[in-house]
Design a protein around this motif. Sequence first.
Motif, PDB file in Angstrom:
ATOM      1  N   ARG A 165      54.031  49.195  33.915  1.00  0.00           N
ATOM      2  CA  ARG A 165      52.414  49.428  34.897  1.00  0.00           C
ATOM      3  C   ARG A 165      51.623  48.063  35.165  1.00  0.00           C
ATOM      4  NH1 ARG A 165      49.385  53.847  32.317  1.00  0.00           N
ATOM      5  NH2 ARG A 165      49.087  53.035  29.905  1.00  0.00           N
ATOM      6  N   ALA A 166      52.520  47.419  34.422  1.00  0.00           N
ATOM      7  CA  ALA A 166      51.943  45.984  34.500  1.00  0.00           C
ATOM      8  C   ALA A 166      51.612  45.645  36.760  1.00  0.00           C
ATOM      9  CB  ALA A 166      52.430  45.326  34.124  1.00  0.00           C
ATOM     10  N   THR A 167      50.268  45.375  36.540  1.00  0.00           N
ATOM     11  CA  THR A 167      50.119  44.342  38.155  1.00  0.00           C
ATOM     12  C   THR A 167      49.700  42.907  37.667  1.00  0.00           C
ATOM     13  OG1 THR A 167      47.338  45.491  37.498  1.00  0.00           O
ATOM     14  CG2 THR A 167      49.034  46.889  38.463  1.00  0.00           C
ATOM     15  N   ILE A 168      50.006  42.339  39.064  1.00  0.00           N
ATOM     16  CA  ILE A 168      48.948  41.308  38.736  1.00  0.00           C
ATOM     17  C   ILE A 168      48.683  40.930  39.774  1.00  0.00           C
ATOM     18  CG2 ILE A 168      49.929  38.083  38.677  1.00  0.00           C
ATOM     19  CD1 ILE A 168      52.153  39.216  37.620  1.00  0.00           C
ATOM     20  N   SER A 169      47.277  40.511  39.702  1.00  0.00           N
ATOM     21  CA  SER A 169      46.422  40.329  41.386  1.00  0.00           C
ATOM     22  C   SER A 169      45.570  39.307  41.936  1.00  0.00           C
ATOM     23  CB  SER A 169      45.292  40.976  41.146  1.00  0.00           C
ATOM     24  OG  SER A 169      45.803  42.687  40.963  1.00  0.00           O
ATOM     25  N   VAL A 170      45.462  38.978  42.614  1.00  0.00           N
ATOM     26  CA  VAL A 170      45.048  37.426  42.743  1.00  0.00           C
ATOM     27  C   VAL A 170      43.374  37.350  42.635  1.00  0.00           C
ATOM     28  CG1 VAL A 170      44.480  35.393  44.762  1.00  0.00           C
ATOM     29  CG2 VAL A 170      46.798  36.048  44.566  1.00  0.00           C
ATOM     30  N   ILE A 171      42.643  37.002  42.330  1.00  0.00           N
ATOM     31  CA  ILE A 171      40.962  37.503  42.782  1.00  0.00           C
ATOM     32  C   ILE A 171      40.553  36.444  42.910  1.00  0.00           C
ATOM     33  CG2 ILE A 171      38.961  37.510  40.589  1.00  0.00           C
ATOM     34  CD1 ILE A 171      41.348  39.752  40.713  1.00  0.00           C
ATOM     35  N   THR A 172      39.647  36.981  44.353  1.00  0.00           N
ATOM     36  CA  THR A 172      39.085  36.091  44.899  1.00  0.00           C
ATOM     37  C   THR A 172      37.777  35.913  44.499  1.00  0.00           C
ATOM     38  OG1 THR A 172      40.452  36.180  46.904  1.00  0.00           O
ATOM     39  CG2 THR A 172      38.488  34.912  47.182  1.00  0.00           C
TER      40      THR A 172
ATOM     41  N   ALA B 179      30.465  25.401  45.407  1.00  0.00           N
ATOM     42  CA  ALA B 179      29.995  26.263  46.696  1.00  0.00           C
ATOM     43  C   ALA B 179      31.318  26.865  47.991  1.00  0.00           C
ATOM     44  CB  ALA B 179      29.595  24.966  47.449  1.00  0.00           C
ATOM     45  N   PHE B 180      32.087  26.975  47.749  1.00  0.00           N
ATOM     46  CA  PHE B 180      33.130  26.691  47.625  1.00  0.00           C
ATOM     47  C   PHE B 180      34.310  28.001  47.358  1.00  0.00           C
ATOM     48  CE2 PHE B 180      32.331  22.115  47.965  1.00  0.00           C
ATOM     49  CZ  PHE B 180      32.791  21.872  49.431  1.00  0.00           C
ATOM     50  N   GLY B 181      33.550  28.280  46.201  1.00  0.00           N
ATOM     51  CA  GLY B 181      33.846  30.150  45.709  1.00  0.00           C
ATOM     52  C   GLY B 181      35.408  29.558  44.599  1.00  0.00           C
ATOM     53  N   HIS B 182      36.185  30.459  44.193  1.00  0.00           N
ATOM     54  CA  HIS B 182      36.654  30.479  43.253  1.00  0.00           C
ATOM     55  C   HIS B 182      37.729  31.088  43.324  1.00  0.00           C
ATOM     56  CE1 HIS B 182      38.720  28.568  39.587  1.00  0.00           C
ATOM     57  NE2 HIS B 182      38.689  29.142  39.257  1.00  0.00           N
ATOM     58  N   SER B 183      39.407  30.948  42.698  1.00  0.00           N
ATOM     59  CA  SER B 183      40.550  31.573  42.841  1.00  0.00           C
ATOM     60  C   SER B 183      41.157  31.796  41.199  1.00  0.00           C
ATOM     61  CB  SER B 183      41.208  31.486  43.918  1.00  0.00           C
ATOM     62  OG  SER B 183      40.763  31.190  44.899  1.00  0.00           O
ATOM     63  N   ALA B 184      41.497  33.529  41.589  1.00  0.00           N
ATOM     64  CA  ALA B 184      42.586  32.937  39.836  1.00  0.00           C
ATOM     65  C   ALA B 184      44.066  34.265  39.919  1.00  0.00           C
ATOM     66  CB  ALA B 184      41.406  33.213  38.976  1.00  0.00           C
ATOM     67  N   PHE B 185      44.262  34.231  38.625  1.00  0.00           N
ATOM     68  CA  PHE B 185      45.452  35.322  38.645  1.00  0.00           C
ATOM     69  C   PHE B 185      45.049  36.335  37.419  1.00  0.00           C
ATOM     70  CE2 PHE B 185      49.129  32.308  40.524  1.00  0.00           C
ATOM     71  CZ  PHE B 185      49.183  32.919  41.100  1.00  0.00           C
ATOM     72  N   ARG B 186      45.115  37.416  38.145  1.00  0.00           N
ATOM     73  CA  ARG B 186      44.586  38.459  36.594  1.00  0.00           C
ATOM     74  C   ARG B 186      45.853  38.767  36.202  1.00  0.00           C
ATOM     75  NH1 ARG B 186      40.937  43.843  37.406  1.00  0.00           N
ATOM     76  NH2 ARG B 186      41.612  44.452  35.243  1.00  0.00           N
ATOM     77  N   VAL B 187      46.244  39.029  35.088  1.00  0.00           N
ATOM     78  CA  VAL B 187      47.438  40.324  34.978  1.00  0.00           C
ATOM     79  C   VAL B 187      47.412  41.047  33.813  1.00  0.00           C
ATOM     80  CG1 VAL B 187      49.362  40.195  33.239  1.00  0.00           C
ATOM     81  CG2 VAL B 187      48.964  38.188  34.576  1.00  0.00           C
TER      82      VAL B 187
ATOM     83  N   GLU C 187      60.717  43.041  38.424  1.00  0.00           N
ATOM     84  CA  GLU C 187      61.564  41.616  38.015  1.00  0.00           C
ATOM     85  C   GLU C 187      60.490  40.504  38.385  1.00  0.00           C
ATOM     86  OE1 GLU C 187      65.249  39.316  39.591  1.00  0.00           O
ATOM     87  OE2 GLU C 187      65.237  41.154  39.946  1.00  0.00           O
ATOM     88  N   GLN C 188      60.223  40.727  40.063  1.00  0.00           N
ATOM     89  CA  GLN C 188      58.964  39.528  40.515  1.00  0.00           C
ATOM     90  C   GLN C 188      57.262  39.922  39.771  1.00  0.00           C
ATOM     91  OE1 GLN C 188      58.906  41.713  44.479  1.00  0.00           O
ATOM     92  NE2 GLN C 188      60.285  40.138  45.134  1.00  0.00           N
ATOM     93  N   LYS C 189      57.462  40.770  38.838  1.00  0.00           N
ATOM     94  CA  LYS C 189      56.070  40.510  38.558  1.00  0.00           C
ATOM     95  C   LYS C 189      56.241  39.776  37.006  1.00  0.00           C
ATOM     96  CE  LYS C 189      54.162  45.154  39.444  1.00  0.00           C
ATOM     97  NZ  LYS C 189      54.203  46.398  39.169  1.00  0.00           N
ATOM     98  N   GLN C 190      57.737  40.110  36.906  1.00  0.00           N
ATOM     99  CA  GLN C 190      57.497  39.312  35.432  1.00  0.00           C
ATOM    100  C   GLN C 190      58.268  37.677  35.472  1.00  0.00           C
ATOM    101  OE1 GLN C 190      58.504  41.101  32.023  1.00  0.00           O
ATOM    102  NE2 GLN C 190      57.705  38.495  31.433  1.00  0.00           N
ATOM    103  N   LYS C 191      59.079  37.475  36.534  1.00  0.00           N
ATOM    104  CA  LYS C 191      59.591  35.844  37.347  1.00  0.00           C
ATOM    105  C   LYS C 191      57.832  35.381  37.048  1.00  0.00           C
ATOM    106  CE  LYS C 191      63.822  36.499  39.761  1.00  0.00           C
ATOM    107  NZ  LYS C 191      64.090  36.106  40.887  1.00  0.00           N
TER     108      LYS C 191
END
Length: 389
Positions: free
Chosen positions: A25-32, A43-51, A116-120
């Motif tokens: 049930r795990a998800t990985i997201s890109v946060i903007t 002033a340019f915003g930010h990006s991160a990962f969420r697990v 598999e891709q999430k785990q990688k």
Amino acid sequence: MKKFIGACILLFAITGANAQKLSDRATISVITCGPFQKELYSAFGHSAFRVYDPDRNIDAVFNYGVFDFDQPNFYLNFARGYLYYKLAAYDYQSFEFSYIRDNRFIHDQELNLTSEQKQKLFDYLMWNHKPKNENYRYDYFYNNCATKIRDVVVTALGKDVTFDGSYIKTDYTIRQLTDLYLDHQPWGDLGIDICLGLPMDKKASPYEYMFLPDYIESGFDHATIQQNGTTVPLVKAKVNVYEARPKESAGGLPHPMYVFGTFALLCIAITVRDFKKGKPSAWLDSVLFIVTGLLGFLLFFLWFFTDHQAAAKNFNLLWALPSNLVAAIALFRRPEPGWLKKYFLGVTILSALLLLTWPILPQQLHTSLIPIVIAILIRAFTQYKLWKK
């Protein structure tokens, strides 16, 4: 309590010897995250990962936009262009709260990955967070907290990921892309335009647009990934976690054009008086040429003695001449007419040519600087014409 347990599990996963196994049930997201105009860097915003893994009580943000003031020789390295940022991992809810508090939008793009891709991807983030791996050499445009999101996905998942830049229909330079985000910070925009040179004026490829978080978001929207021989969108679902509330822009300093325009008019008025008196106002010229000379030394230093690649080949050195500082000091000594008179003639000619060729220069100079160049021209001409008198 649940958040505390999740944080402890995350800490154990990061520091422990064994990698954490994500559940199905795990998800990985890109946060903007949206821009914040109170600081130039935000002033340019930010990006991160969420697990997010509810079965493992993990809800963590992996943030590549962190730097440590306590690192050895931080300020010296900053001045020289050796900027080191690092990957930090911490509770996502704290991250989200801080951006909502500042009224910055938050968009969540859940990535369309197999288990598999999430785990990688997660394993790579865990490896990258280890103390020996967490630091990276920062570059404003080519290796920042936004580009790391793209590059980490490509590194972890390899050729399965494809970014399609055909959706980019504009033809902006890197400088023009930067300008888009600085309408509310004209002095910050001016400072960037003065300090950074010709490399900022190259036409950006669609891939290079992604130094900005907004284009990371768009890039992922138009990216694909291979799964079992099938090409599917890289983004599975997109959620607007928080949309910024409309608000009025806070007042600030007058626009540079107004300030420099007023200064140029003052120089013109003083010049008219000087010609009537037959004597130049040395105090005004000393101030003008000391300031532009010191600025010229700074630009020269950034070009030749630092690793700030974007500061190279700076055409602002055509008006911010380091030699102006020598000329200003010489004004106090009042030497016999000779080299200094010729110097001011040269500055007059150079300033006139710069104004005439302003629209066709390969580097886009800030328009607010035109009054400054006009002031330099008329004051250099005044010194040249009235020197004998």
